[in-house]
Design a protein around this motif. Structure first.
Motif, short mmCIF file in Angstrom:
data_model
loop_
_atom_site.label_atom_id
_atom_site.label_comp_id
_atom_site.label_asym_id
_atom_site.label_seq_id
_atom_site.Cartn_x
_atom_site.Cartn_y
_atom_site.Cartn_z
N ALA A 266 -4.35 4.40 -1.22
CA ALA A 266 -3.98 3.45 -1.54
C ALA A 266 -2.15 3.12 -1.05
O ALA A 266 -3.23 1.52 -1.35
N ARG A 267 -1.74 3.15 -0.34
CA ARG A 267 -0.66 3.10 1.09
C ARG A 267 -2.06 1.98 1.98
O ARG A 267 -1.12 0.87 2.72
N ASP A 268 -3.58 2.44 2.37
CA ASP A 268 -3.53 2.02 3.24
C ASP A 268 -4.34 0.60 2.50
O ASP A 268 -4.28 -0.18 3.72
N TYR B 200 -3.09 -0.93 0.46
CA TYR B 200 -1.55 -2.28 -0.06
C TYR B 200 -1.35 -2.51 1.83
O TYR B 200 -0.83 -4.02 1.78
N ALA B 201 -1.38 -1.92 2.48
CA ALA B 201 -0.95 -2.32 3.89
C ALA B 201 -1.75 -3.61 4.42
O ALA B 201 -1.41 -4.69 5.07
N LYS B 202 -3.21 -2.97 4.36
CA LYS B 202 -4.08 -3.92 4.74
C LYS B 202 -3.92 -6.25 3.95
O LYS B 202 -3.68 -6.55 4.37
N LYS B 203 -3.82 -5.76 2.38
CA LYS B 203 -3.62 -6.94 1.63
C LYS B 203 -1.92 -7.45 2.44
O LYS B 203 -2.15 -8.70 2.09
N TRP B 204 -1.17 -6.84 2.08
CA TRP B 204 0.16 -6.99 2.91
C TRP B 204 0.35 -8.42 4.56
O TRP B 204 0.50 -8.99 5.12
N ARG B 205 -1.04 -6.92 5.34
CA ARG B 205 -1.53 -8.00 6.55
C ARG B 205 -1.92 -9.52 6.12
O ARG B 205 -1.79 -10.88 7.13
N GLU B 206 -3.21 -9.70 5.33
CA GLU B 206 -3.55 -10.59 4.68
C GLU B 206 -3.09 -11.46 3.78
O GLU B 206 -3.20 -12.60 4.22
N VAL B 207 -1.51 -10.93 3.61
CA VAL B 207 -0.60 -12.05 2.60
C VAL B 207 -0.51 -12.98 4.69
O VAL B 207 0.16 -13.71 4.17
N GLN B 208 0.43 -11.87 5.11
CA GLN B 208 1.26 -12.54 5.69
C GLN B 208 0.50 -13.53 7.20
O GLN B 208 1.14 -14.00 7.27
N GLU B 209 -0.94 -12.80 6.81
CA GLU B 209 -1.04 -14.16 7.49
C GLU B 209 -1.88 -15.83 7.18
O GLU B 209 -1.93 -16.51 7.43
N ARG B 210 -2.23 -15.60 5.71
CA ARG B 210 -2.18 -16.12 5.09
C ARG B 210 -1.15 -17.39 5.16
O ARG B 210 -0.69 -19.48 4.71
N PHE B 211 0.22 -16.92 5.50
CA PHE B 211 1.97 -17.81 5.39
C PHE B 211 1.76 -19.02 6.03
O PHE B 211 2.50 -19.70 6.36
N VAL B 212 1.33 -18.50 7.38
CA VAL B 212 0.80 -19.50 8.29
C VAL B 212 0.78 -20.46 8.00
O VAL B 212 0.92 -22.16 7.95
N ASP B 213 -0.56 -20.42 7.35
CA ASP B 213 -1.15 -22.19 6.55
C ASP B 213 -0.94 -22.77 5.02
O ASP B 213 -1.04 -23.34 4.57
N ALA B 214 -0.26 -21.59 4.56
CA ALA B 214 0.07 -21.34 2.86
C ALA B 214 2.12 -20.55 3.07
O ALA B 214 1.22 -20.00 1.49
N PRO B 215 2.71 -20.72 3.13
CA PRO B 215 3.77 -20.53 2.95
C PRO B 215 4.34 -20.26 1.43
O PRO B 215 4.24 -19.30 0.98
N SER B 216 4.36 -21.25 0.65
CA SER B 216 4.40 -21.26 -0.57
C SER B 216 3.41 -19.61 -1.73
O SER B 216 3.83 -19.38 -2.58
N PHE B 217 2.18 -20.27 -1.75
CA PHE B 217 1.21 -19.49 -2.10
C PHE B 217 1.61 -17.74 -0.77
O PHE B 217 1.66 -17.30 -2.45
N PHE C 193 8.90 -3.52 -0.09
CA PHE C 193 7.51 -2.91 0.44
C PHE C 193 7.25 -2.05 0.83
O PHE C 193 6.40 -0.73 0.71
N ASP C 194 8.21 -1.63 2.45
CA ASP C 194 7.94 -1.15 2.88
C ASP C 194 8.01 0.06 2.64
O ASP C 194 7.83 0.97 2.26
N GLU C 195 9.91 0.32 1.62
CA GLU C 195 9.83 1.19 0.89
C GLU C 195 9.43 1.81 -0.02
O GLU C 195 9.02 3.24 -0.49
N LEU C 196 8.55 0.63 -1.18
CA LEU C 196 8.13 0.93 -2.05
C LEU C 196 6.35 2.05 -1.21
O LEU C 196 6.32 3.10 -2.08
N LEU C 197 6.19 1.89 -0.27
CA LEU C 197 4.83 2.32 -0.07
C LEU C 197 5.32 3.68 0.97
O LEU C 197 4.26 4.55 0.73
N ASP C 198 6.60 4.24 1.47
CA ASP C 198 7.62 5.09 1.56
C ASP C 198 7.42 6.44 0.77
O ASP C 198 7.61 6.43 -0.77
N ASP C 199 6.60 7.39 0.67
CA ASP C 199 6.56 8.89 -0.14
C ASP C 199 7.62 9.69 -0.19
O ASP C 199 8.62 10.35 -0.99
N ASP C 200 8.66 9.18 1.24
CA ASP C 200 10.16 9.96 0.55
C ASP C 200 10.72 9.52 -0.17
O ASP C 200 11.60 10.04 -0.84
#
Length: 189
Positions: free
Chosen positions: A77-79, A81-98, A170-177
């Motif tokens: 699940a962590r992996d 979500y991390a992948k989804k976050w990278r995809e969201v960051q990539e979309r920021f360039v073309d559609a920052p509001s979305f 997001f980073d804190e929520l992924l962290d098991d500690d």
């Protein structure tokens, strides 16, 4: 000294010790809450009618948090979500509001997966304040910017800042500690 005088002295000493104990317990509770909630402690005290009401509110948040089944994410699940976050960051360039809207939804999804309540924003904030007080103000700012973005009132810099703020939580929520320091776990030690 007469028996009545001794009784008066003993009662006075007991009352004084009780008052000292009350003050010390209050200071200990205050230190605990300040350490636990950080800047959120000051914000709640400022918004409340008095310090006692604010501290009762924070203690109620701790009790609510302790009743929840907050759990860590498994590695898969962590992996994901991390992948989804990278995809969201990539979309920021073309559609920052979305992308900011997606970041908000992704943070909420991670919260739900971990066992946090996600129905209302204020409830989310109250529960998050127990384990994530350090990033709570950033989450509030990101959420506020996300709302402005939905009304097309946010600049690209605002949107970039929202992404940075969402990323912190997001980073804190992924962290098991983080889970290892929940009130339920601390009570077990």
């Amino acid at each position: 000294m007469s028996a009545i005088a001794w009784v008066v002295v003993v009662v006075a000493v007991v009352v004084a010790l009780g008052a000292i104990g009350y003050v010390v317990a209050g200071q200990s509770r205050r230190r605990h809450l300040q350490d636990r909630f950080g800047p959120e402690y000051d914000r709640v005290v400022q918004d409340a009618d008095n310090r006692r009401d604010a501290e009762q509110e924070l203690l109620a948040r701790e009790a609510r948090y302790a009743d929840l089944d907050i759990r860590p994410l498994d590695a898969e699940a962590r992996d994901t979500y991390a992948k989804k976050w990278r995809e969201v960051q990539e979309r920021f360039v073309d559609a920052p509001s979305f992308a900011v809207t997606e970041a908000d939804a992704l943070v909420t999804a991670v919260m739900a997966d971990r066992g946090y309540p996600t129905d209302e924003f204020e409830e989310r904030v109250n529960v998050l304040s127990v384990g994530h007080a350090g990033t709570l103000d950033r989450y509030r700012q990101a959420h506020e910017i996300s709302g402005r973005a939905a009304r097309q009132e946010a600049t690209t810099e605002d949107l970039r800042q929202a992404m940075v703020h969402y990323r912190a939580l997001f980073d804190e929520l992924l962290d098991d500690d983080v889970h290892a320091h929940s009130p339920r776990k601390e009570a077990d030690h």
